[in-house]
Design a protein around this motif. Structure first.
Motif, short mmCIF file in Angstrom:
data_model
loop_
_atom_site.label_atom_id
_atom_site.label_comp_id
_atom_site.label_asym_id
_atom_site.label_seq_id
_atom_site.Cartn_x
_atom_site.Cartn_y
_atom_site.Cartn_z
N THR A 6 0.83 -1.21 0.00
CA THR A 6 0.00 0.00 0.00
C THR A 6 0.86 1.26 0.00
O THR A 6 0.59 2.20 -0.76
N PHE A 7 1.86 1.29 0.84
CA PHE A 7 2.76 2.44 0.90
C PHE A 7 3.41 2.67 -0.46
O PHE A 7 3.42 3.80 -0.98
N LYS A 8 3.93 1.61 -1.06
CA LYS A 8 4.61 1.73 -2.36
C LYS A 8 3.63 2.19 -3.44
O LYS A 8 3.97 3.06 -4.26
N GLU A 9 2.42 1.65 -3.42
CA GLU A 9 1.47 1.95 -4.48
C GLU A 9 0.91 3.37 -4.39
O GLU A 9 0.58 3.97 -5.42
N ILE A 10 0.82 3.91 -3.18
CA ILE A 10 0.44 5.32 -3.04
C ILE A 10 1.54 6.22 -3.58
O ILE A 10 1.28 7.16 -4.34
N HIS A 11 2.77 5.91 -3.22
CA HIS A 11 3.88 6.81 -3.54
C HIS A 11 4.35 6.69 -4.99
O HIS A 11 5.02 7.61 -5.49
N GLN A 12 4.00 5.62 -5.67
CA GLN A 12 4.44 5.46 -7.06
C GLN A 12 3.55 6.19 -8.07
O GLN A 12 3.85 6.23 -9.26
N SER A 157 -2.21 -4.63 -3.00
CA SER A 157 -2.90 -4.42 -1.73
C SER A 157 -4.40 -4.52 -1.94
O SER A 157 -4.90 -4.46 -3.07
N LEU A 158 -5.14 -4.64 -0.84
CA LEU A 158 -6.59 -4.68 -0.94
C LEU A 158 -7.14 -3.39 -1.51
O LEU A 158 -7.98 -3.40 -2.41
N ALA A 159 -6.69 -2.27 -1.00
CA ALA A 159 -7.23 -0.97 -1.40
C ALA A 159 -6.65 -0.54 -2.74
O ALA A 159 -5.44 -0.64 -2.97
N MET A 160 -7.50 -0.05 -3.62
CA MET A 160 -7.06 0.48 -4.90
C MET A 160 -6.52 1.90 -4.70
O MET A 160 -7.23 2.76 -4.18
N THR A 161 -5.29 2.14 -5.12
CA THR A 161 -4.71 3.48 -5.02
C THR A 161 -4.16 3.91 -6.38
O THR A 161 -4.80 4.68 -7.08
N SER A 162 -3.01 3.38 -6.79
CA SER A 162 -2.46 3.79 -8.08
C SER A 162 -3.33 3.32 -9.24
O SER A 162 -3.35 3.96 -10.30
#
Length: 373
Positions: A6-12, A157-162
């Protein structure tokens, strides 16, 4: 704490937006030819998806109507049960499907229903998974345009971000495909705004997320109401429902939903730079502030600082690279505030943001849905 998917996918995300811009520019001729072939003044354009993917359409509908007059957002979860009422079988249809995995039963089911009900259907699949059912279904079909996003956007991750933000931006770029080169600088500003949110405000958002609150409210006007919708889900699902969230427009919030605000609430205002709209937003902010002094408030503003003298704000997030009033792409970077709040609140509740559902009630790909004939 700063590890995991999740951390990686938010920041990418800024990197993913730049990467997708390059990919779309490289296939501009193919994409443009498809859109000109299937998009006519009579064509109904339906933006569809399930859950977070449906919120993409909700955010896009207000801004896409400037170029696609017949565009509307309809969730696949509504199409599955009421397709006969929601689709006009006599009019040509362009169904734009958003799907992280492309394996959701409703995503595939909605496409199949549209093909059965409507006489003239074309599809755009905007998806992150090259091995998903939607992507594989597109192979060899002349009436399907597959826009496969960078592999990294298939969030683990479960939550969709990127996946959310890159699919949203891709559809915006699709609307401007014939003049996309002229938008490169604008899209770069959006990426820089997202980087600025991370660099300048992440630690303060972490501090706020660690406070003991039980309710979250996200408010936005126009397209930002759709972004508020996505932000409310991020905070709620990443805390496994420990924080119950709502979203609304600024004006709509007065009509009953304002009852949820108490001293255990956090309110996130997603404010626009358009003065005609912001005067209504400021009125609501001042009213809530006067009636609910203990509330923690996070105010998000693109570019200019809002004129809110006398209002106590825990944080005012400003995006230094614009956008200007009513900027077409500017809504994308707002979502990072909700994502970061959700990520750090998840940790504050002792959860794993990559898999926060202790009860197992929610899954990365929805389970238990039967599509009936």
């Amino acid at each position: 704490m700063k590890t995991g998917f999740t951390f990686k996918e938010i920041h990418q995300q800024p990197a993913m937006w730049r990467k997708e811009l390059e990919a779309l520019l490289a296939k501009k001729a193919e994409v443009s030819a498809f859109m000109h072939k299937y998009l006519t003044p009579e064509t109904d354009i339906v933006l569809t998806g399930a859950g977070t993917s449906a919120f993409i359409g909700d955010a896009l509908q207000p801004v896409m109507r400037g170029m696609w007059r017949n565009v509307r957002s309809v969730a696949t979860t509504d199409l599955i049960t009421h397709a006969e009422y929601l689709l006009d079988k006599e009019r040509p249809l362009l169904l734009i499907s958003f799907a992280r995995s492309g394996n959701s039963p409703e995503s595939v089911g909605a496409v199949n229903l549209a093909n059965k009900i409507c006489k003239n259907v074309a599809h755009v699949y905007i998806t992150c998974n090259k091995n998903g059912k939607l992507a594989l279904q597109a192979e060899g079909k002349d009436n399907i345009l597959l826009l496969l996003l960078p592999e990294e956007t298939d969030d683990k991750s479960l939550a969709m971000t990127s996946s959310f933000s890159t699919m949203l931006l891709t559809c915006q770029m699709l609307g401007h495909i014939d003049c996309l080169e002229q938008d490169v600088e604008k899209i770069e500003k959006v990426a820089k705004n997202a980087e600025a949110v991370i660099a300048n405000y992440e630690e303060k958002l972490r501090e706020i997320a660690e406070r003991p609150f039980e309710r979250g409210v996200f408010l936005g006007s126009g397209a930002l109401k759709g972004i508020a919708e996505e932000c409310h889900l991020k905070l709620q699902e990443l805390t496994d429902g420990a924080v119950v969230c709502k979203f609304d427009s600024f004006l709509g919030f007065r009509h009953g939903p304002k009852a949820v605000v108490n001293d255990k609430s956090i309110i996130v205002y997603l404010m626009v730079d358009d003065e005609k709209v912001q005067r209504y937003e400021r009125d609501l902010v001042r009213q809530v502030d006067a009636n609910n002094k203990p509330v923690a408030q996070v105010i998000v503003i693109a570019g200019k600082k809002p004129a809110l003298e006398g209002v106590k704000a825990d944080l005012i997030v400003q995006m230094p690279y614009g956008p200007e009033e009513n900027d077409f792409y500017g809504i994308v970077a707002y979502v990072l505030v909700g994502q970061l709040l959700g990520f750090y609140a998840s940790h504050a509740h002792g959860l794993n943001p990559d898999a926060p559902s202790v009860s197992g009630n929610i899954h990365r790909v929805v389970e238990g849905v039967t599509i009936y004939e």
